[in-house]
Design a protein around this motif. Structure first.
Motif, short mmCIF file in Angstrom:
data_model
loop_
_atom_site.label_atom_id
_atom_site.label_comp_id
_atom_site.label_asym_id
_atom_site.label_seq_id
_atom_site.Cartn_x
_atom_site.Cartn_y
_atom_site.Cartn_z
N PHE A 114 -103.80 12.94 -99.76
CA PHE A 114 -104.69 13.17 -99.85
C PHE A 114 -105.38 14.62 -100.14
O PHE A 114 -106.12 14.67 -100.22
CB PHE A 114 -106.29 12.28 -99.99
CG PHE A 114 -105.41 10.87 -99.78
CD1 PHE A 114 -105.23 10.11 -100.57
CD2 PHE A 114 -105.16 10.25 -98.05
CE1 PHE A 114 -105.22 9.14 -101.23
CE2 PHE A 114 -104.99 8.54 -98.37
CZ PHE A 114 -105.32 8.19 -99.53
N GLY A 115 -104.68 15.52 -99.36
CA GLY A 115 -104.84 16.92 -99.47
C GLY A 115 -105.38 17.37 -97.78
O GLY A 115 -105.47 16.29 -97.09
N THR A 116 -104.84 18.56 -97.79
CA THR A 116 -105.39 18.75 -96.77
C THR A 116 -106.58 18.64 -95.86
O THR A 116 -106.87 17.99 -95.02
CB THR A 116 -104.41 20.54 -96.18
OG1 THR A 116 -103.53 20.84 -96.53
CG2 THR A 116 -104.98 20.98 -94.75
N TRP A 117 -107.78 19.29 -96.80
CA TRP A 117 -109.15 19.16 -95.85
C TRP A 117 -109.77 17.79 -96.04
O TRP A 117 -109.69 17.09 -94.72
CB TRP A 117 -110.17 19.82 -96.63
CG TRP A 117 -109.91 21.38 -96.59
CD1 TRP A 117 -109.41 22.06 -97.36
CD2 TRP A 117 -110.42 21.71 -95.03
NE1 TRP A 117 -110.10 23.28 -96.63
CE2 TRP A 117 -110.36 23.26 -95.70
CE3 TRP A 117 -110.72 21.00 -94.02
CZ2 TRP A 117 -110.71 24.00 -94.37
CZ3 TRP A 117 -111.51 22.13 -93.57
CH2 TRP A 117 -111.01 23.46 -93.13
N PRO A 118 -108.98 16.56 -96.66
CA PRO A 118 -109.20 15.37 -96.62
C PRO A 118 -108.51 14.94 -95.20
O PRO A 118 -109.56 13.99 -95.35
CB PRO A 118 -108.87 14.49 -97.90
CG PRO A 118 -109.06 15.65 -98.53
CD PRO A 118 -108.69 16.56 -98.22
N ALA A 119 -107.00 15.19 -94.99
CA ALA A 119 -106.48 14.64 -93.25
C ALA A 119 -107.32 14.43 -92.55
O ALA A 119 -107.47 14.38 -91.65
CB ALA A 119 -105.08 15.35 -93.95
N LEU A 120 -107.38 16.56 -92.17
CA LEU A 120 -108.94 16.99 -91.12
C LEU A 120 -110.01 15.92 -91.02
O LEU A 120 -110.14 16.13 -90.11
CB LEU A 120 -108.41 18.53 -91.30
CG LEU A 120 -107.08 18.80 -91.78
CD1 LEU A 120 -107.43 20.53 -91.59
CD2 LEU A 120 -106.02 19.22 -90.30
#
Length: 350
Positions: free
Chosen positions: A187-193
């Motif tokens: 889903f993307g880096t920021w959603p993952a973090l």
């Protein structure tokens, strides 16, 4: 020519498997700590520490069960997907892990410095009244050596003893940063973090509601923990994405846990450290972590689409355009800069 076939992963974790992991990890935390609730004594229950340590392995167990159920559909190789093995490049991974561990040790110290500067944390660097209170509570009314010697011994051995925390933080990190971060990176880096940080914070609910960390027994304590875990989890997740290894996160987490009690040793008498003003996971810790994250963002270290392994050096020779053949499925693709991108089998998806 489009590079879409190379940027899309050959195997990603399906959404239902992510949901199953969340149910198992969060439900497992409640199941393991249920005796603390049933005893009526909460964190004072005999053996409470063992239950909390057992809780720390529920994310690892949840990840293992989900990967087992996925069978042939699971990301392969599994250990590389989880960031456990191989250490590649080994020297770089080891040194980043050492640096991450030292950074984890420094986080509570930096948070303490911020709290002192803000007037939230009174210190006693002469009589060490807070540490005396702790020793008296343990029945040590007569000290064998001067209090200063005991404090010095505590601080000197802290970096070495904190490393043993890695034997339990590995249970959390293989679940959160090893499995969940790459699974959510579709889903993307920021959603993952951020998403993994929120889950990590909520996972603490069974013990936070018993007064752990912040000395609160309500939802506000859980909210404090979610904020702390989102901020700390962003840094740990960044380490995972940038190195392709879970070990820097394991040891950084161990460092934070091991040094979290430094304030207890230096506090003035009667100063509680389990509140949002004085906890290293409270306001001062949030400020330090926010500064670290801001630096990572401003320097471009956090990319919108993360990698799960560092790029390997480009080959010394490259085939000419006329002789180039399509890369076989699962092999590294070559980026316009000449560096091979991450193998589709070890990326969790963009």
């Amino acid at each position: 020519m489009t590079d879409a076939p190379h940027t899309q992963p050959a195997r990603i974790v399906p959404v239902w498997a992510i949901v199953a992991f969340l149910v198992l990890a969060l439900g497992g935390a409640w199941a393991v700590t249920l005796p603390l609730w049933l005893s009526g004594r909460g964190l004072s229950t005999p053996g409470a520490t063992l239950f909390i340590v057992g809780m720390m392995f529920t994310p690892l167990v949840a990840a293992a069960l989900v990967l087992l159920v996925l069978g042939r559909r699971r990301p392969r190789p599994v250990l590389r997907f989880l960031g456990v093995w191989p250490l590649r490049p080994a020297k770089r991974t080891v040194w980043v892990t050492v640096a991450a561990y030292l950074g984890g040790l420094l986080l509570p110290v930096a948070a303490l410095a911020v709290a002192v500067a803000a007037g939230w944390f009174p210190l006693d660097l002469t009589g060490f009244g807070g540490f005396r209170d702790v020793l008296r509570a343990q029945g040590l009314t007569q000290l064998p050596v001067p209090i200063g010697v005991l404090v010095t011994a505590q601080l000197v051995q802290l970096p070495f003893l904190a490393a043993f925390n890695a034997f339990v933080t590995i249970g959390e990190e293989i679940g959160w940063r090893g499995f969940l971060v790459p699974a959510l990176s579709r889903f993307g880096t920021w959603p993952a973090l951020i998403g993994s940080g929120v889950v990590w914070g909520l996972w603490h609910t069974p013990i936070i509601l018993l007064g752990y960390n912040f000395g609160r027994f309500d939802g506000l304590g859980v909210l404090f923990m979610v904020v702390a875990c989102v901020l700390l989890g962003t840094v740990l997740g960044w380490l995972r994405l940038r190195t392709g290894s879970v070990w820097p996160a394991v040891f950084a987490h161990a460092g934070v846990n091991g040094a979290a009690g430094v304030g207890t040793v230096l506090a003035a008498s009667g100063v509680g450290v389990s509140n949002v003003l004085r906890s290293p996971l409270g306001y001062s810790g949030w400020i330090v972590l926010a500064v670290v994250i801001a630096v990572l963002v401003l320097t471009g270290a956090v990319r919108r689409r993360g990698e799960l392994a560092p790029a390997r050096p480009a080959a010394s020779t490259r085939p000419s355009t006329q002789d180039a053949q399509p890369a076989p499925s699962g092999s590294p693709s070559v980026s316009p800069s000449g560096s091979p991108s991450v193998s589709p089998d070890v990326r969790a998806g963009d």
